[in-house]
Design a protein around this motif. Sequence first.
Motif, PDB file in Angstrom:
ATOM      1  N   GLY A 214      41.833  -1.231   7.473  1.00 16.93           N
ATOM      2  CA  GLY A 214      42.105  -2.661   7.401  1.00 16.93           C
ATOM      3  C   GLY A 214      43.119  -3.099   8.440  1.00 16.93           C
ATOM      4  N   ILE A 215      44.163  -2.286   8.647  1.00 16.11           N
ATOM      5  CA  ILE A 215      45.188  -2.626   9.643  1.00 16.11           C
ATOM      6  C   ILE A 215      44.598  -2.637  11.050  1.00 16.11           C
ATOM      7  CG2 ILE A 215      47.325  -1.816  10.715  1.00 16.11           C
ATOM      8  CD1 ILE A 215      48.140  -0.740   7.925  1.00 16.11           C
ATOM      9  N   LYS A 216      43.763  -1.641  11.344  1.00 15.64           N
ATOM     10  CA  LYS A 216      43.129  -1.591  12.668  1.00 15.64           C
ATOM     11  C   LYS A 216      42.222  -2.797  12.887  1.00 15.64           C
ATOM     12  CE  LYS A 216      41.477   2.342  14.128  1.00 15.64           C
ATOM     13  NZ  LYS A 216      40.743   3.633  14.133  1.00 15.64           N
ATOM     14  N   ALA A 217      41.501  -3.197  11.838  1.00 15.36           N
ATOM     15  CA  ALA A 217      40.622  -4.360  11.938  1.00 15.36           C
ATOM     16  C   ALA A 217      41.441  -5.623  12.215  1.00 15.36           C
ATOM     17  CB  ALA A 217      39.807  -4.520  10.660  1.00 15.36           C
ATOM     18  N   GLY A 221      41.701  -8.156  15.667  1.00 18.75           N
ATOM     19  CA  GLY A 221      41.306  -9.539  15.407  1.00 18.75           C
ATOM     20  C   GLY A 221      40.018  -9.729  14.639  1.00 18.75           C
ATOM     21  N   ILE A 222      39.424  -8.657  14.118  1.00 21.22           N
ATOM     22  CA  ILE A 222      38.187  -8.806  13.349  1.00 21.22           C
ATOM     23  C   ILE A 222      38.460  -9.529  12.028  1.00 21.22           C
ATOM     24  CG2 ILE A 222      36.321  -7.561  12.183  1.00 21.22           C
ATOM     25  CD1 ILE A 222      36.628  -5.370  14.281  1.00 21.22           C
ATOM     26  N   ILE A 223      39.570  -9.218  11.420  1.00 23.75           N
ATOM     27  CA  ILE A 223      40.010  -9.950  10.232  1.00 23.75           C
ATOM     28  C   ILE A 223      41.429 -10.445  10.483  1.00 23.75           C
ATOM     29  CG2 ILE A 223      38.556  -8.636   8.633  1.00 23.75           C
ATOM     30  CD1 ILE A 223      41.034  -7.055   7.796  1.00 23.75           C
ATOM     31  N   GLN A 224      41.860 -11.406   9.680  1.00 25.03           N
ATOM     32  CA  GLN A 224      43.200 -11.972   9.839  1.00 25.03           C
ATOM     33  C   GLN A 224      43.864 -12.106   8.466  1.00 25.03           C
ATOM     34  OE1 GLN A 224      42.814 -15.690  11.950  1.00 25.03           O
ATOM     35  NE2 GLN A 224      42.768 -14.693  13.955  1.00 25.03           N
ATOM     36  N   SER A 226      46.654 -14.176   6.390  1.00 28.24           N
ATOM     37  CA  SER A 226      47.329 -15.470   6.460  1.00 28.24           C
ATOM     38  C   SER A 226      48.837 -15.291   6.580  1.00 28.24           C
ATOM     39  CB  SER A 226      46.999 -16.308   5.219  1.00 28.24           C
ATOM     40  OG  SER A 226      47.481 -15.662   4.046  1.00 28.24           O
ATOM     41  N   GLN A 227      49.518 -16.329   7.074  1.00 27.84           N
ATOM     42  CA  GLN A 227      50.962 -16.254   7.285  1.00 27.84           C
ATOM     43  C   GLN A 227      51.728 -16.008   5.981  1.00 27.84           C
ATOM     44  OE1 GLN A 227      52.248 -19.738   9.443  1.00 27.84           O
ATOM     45  NE2 GLN A 227      51.740 -18.827  11.422  1.00 27.84           N
ATOM     46  N   ASP A 228      51.215 -16.564   4.895  1.00 29.28           N
ATOM     47  CA  ASP A 228      51.883 -16.324   3.608  1.00 29.28           C
ATOM     48  C   ASP A 228      51.472 -15.005   2.973  1.00 29.28           C
ATOM     49  OD1 ASP A 228      49.318 -16.809   2.799  1.00 29.28           O
ATOM     50  OD2 ASP A 228      49.786 -18.591   1.590  1.00 29.28           O
ATOM     51  N   GLN A 229      50.604 -14.227   3.686  1.00 24.48           N
ATOM     52  CA  GLN A 229      50.143 -12.901   3.250  1.00 24.48           C
ATOM     53  C   GLN A 229      49.456 -12.959   1.882  1.00 24.48           C
ATOM     54  OE1 GLN A 229      53.375 -10.017   3.627  1.00 24.48           O
ATOM     55  NE2 GLN A 229      52.929  -9.849   5.806  1.00 24.48           N
ATOM     56  N   ARG A 230      48.744 -14.041   1.619  1.00 24.30           N
ATOM     57  CA  ARG A 230      48.065 -14.192   0.339  1.00 24.30           C
ATOM     58  C   ARG A 230      46.543 -14.094   0.455  1.00 24.30           C
ATOM     59  NH1 ARG A 230      50.401 -16.106  -4.019  1.00 24.30           N
ATOM     60  NH2 ARG A 230      48.625 -14.984  -4.912  1.00 24.30           N
ATOM     61  N   SER A 231      46.000 -14.066   1.698  1.00 23.83           N
ATOM     62  CA  SER A 231      44.544 -14.002   1.823  1.00 23.83           C
ATOM     63  C   SER A 231      44.135 -13.405   3.166  1.00 23.83           C
ATOM     64  CB  SER A 231      43.932 -15.396   1.668  1.00 23.83           C
ATOM     65  OG  SER A 231      44.372 -16.245   2.711  1.00 23.83           O
ATOM     66  N   PHE A 232      42.911 -12.828   3.169  1.00 26.66           N
ATOM     67  CA  PHE A 232      42.294 -12.306   4.395  1.00 26.66           C
ATOM     68  C   PHE A 232      41.084 -13.163   4.730  1.00 26.66           C
ATOM     69  CE2 PHE A 232      44.599  -8.441   3.200  1.00 26.66           C
ATOM     70  CZ  PHE A 232      45.036  -7.976   4.428  1.00 26.66           C
ATOM     71  N   PHE A 234      37.823 -13.720   7.980  1.00 28.24           N
ATOM     72  CA  PHE A 234      37.210 -13.215   9.200  1.00 28.24           C
ATOM     73  C   PHE A 234      37.863 -13.902  10.388  1.00 28.24           C
ATOM     74  CE2 PHE A 234      33.310 -11.582   7.015  1.00 28.24           C
ATOM     75  CZ  PHE A 234      33.343 -10.312   7.578  1.00 28.24           C
ATOM     76  N   GLY A 235      38.134 -13.152  11.432  1.00 27.17           N
ATOM     77  CA  GLY A 235      38.789 -13.724  12.605  1.00 27.17           C
ATOM     78  C   GLY A 235      37.906 -14.691  13.363  1.00 27.17           C
ATOM     79  N   SER A 236      36.572 -14.496  13.328  1.00 28.92           N
ATOM     80  CA  SER A 236      35.661 -15.309  14.132  1.00 28.92           C
ATOM     81  C   SER A 236      35.409 -16.679  13.527  1.00 28.92           C
ATOM     82  CB  SER A 236      34.325 -14.570  14.307  1.00 28.92           C
ATOM     83  OG  SER A 236      33.777 -14.258  13.019  1.00 28.92           O
ATOM     84  N   ASN A 237      35.138 -16.748  12.242  1.00 36.78           N
ATOM     85  CA  ASN A 237      34.763 -18.025  11.626  1.00 36.78           C
ATOM     86  C   ASN A 237      35.721 -18.483  10.530  1.00 36.78           C
ATOM     87  OD1 ASN A 237      34.195 -16.283   9.539  1.00 36.78           O
ATOM     88  ND2 ASN A 237      31.974 -16.393   9.812  1.00 36.78           N
ATOM     89  N   LYS A 238      36.823 -17.726  10.318  1.00 39.75           N
ATOM     90  CA  LYS A 238      37.847 -18.060   9.316  1.00 39.75           C
ATOM     91  C   LYS A 238      37.313 -18.057   7.874  1.00 39.75           C
ATOM     92  CE  LYS A 238      40.530 -18.730  12.801  1.00 39.75           C
ATOM     93  NZ  LYS A 238      41.470 -17.649  13.220  1.00 39.75           N
TER      94      LYS A 238
END
Length: 275
Positions: A214-217, A221-224, A226-232, A234-238
């Motif tokens: 998950g960290i490598k992904a 940039g494959i996944i992101q 959130s700034q509040d660290q509450r959700s993941f 997809f990096g491409s389409n959010k």
Amino acid sequence: MSKTKENTDVVMEEPKVQKPSQPKKTSVEKNDWEIKDRHYFLLGDKEPLTFTLKSRHTEKYPLLYFDPIKKEQRALRYATNQSSPFADEQKGEVTLKHIMFKDGSLHVPQEYQALQKLLSLYHPDLNGRYAELKPQTVAQNELVDLQLEIMALNAAKDMDIEQVEAIMRVEIGSSVSELSSKELKRDILLFAKKNPKLFIELAKDDNVMLRNFGIKAAEVGIIQLSQDQRSFTFGSNKRKLMTVPFDENPYSALAAWFKTDEGVEVYKTIEKKIS
């Protein structure tokens, strides 16, 4: 009526000995008693300069031993001129003495049999406040530690680089991405030698691999997250992937989610993009 003399001299002490792990509380067979010097040490993290152990029974500070043969409580008392630690077996004038540990340890020569038996067989604080140092137990513990270290080093030597990276990421964090494969191999061997128990636990934990995945992904940039660290997402389409449960580490939660039916499909998709 016998007289009692108070003597506050200290029983012989030795420099502090190395402490083994705390032994299990076991009863000592009286028939197996061996005449020898004995060493004792305080249990716990504290090592006071001096510590005085209870050495005689009083109404205010009881010191009793339940005798399974007589089926009764018997008062204990350390007297230097008596051969028994039991008050009811002591005759005539008794010379009392404190039992004092220095720097967390106490050495009792074989000549002091009453004191040794009080400490090794009858004292209620045995294996609670203090313990007897037993070389055979120390040797056994050291053998187990060496075997564990060998097991960990062999596992580290044969481990594939992806698992090495996953375990070292737990140990040193994101800086693992900056290390070469040779540096990772070196560091995993050093880690296995330094902390073999933790290394083996991490090697058996499949969540370690999933967290690293998950960290490598996220790093590419494959996944992101959130700034509040509450959700993941997809990096491409959010598109939202999952919500991180309250008070959980985001990547630990992601690793657990990868094991769900929905998470497995996402894992396979991400795996194709990473490879």
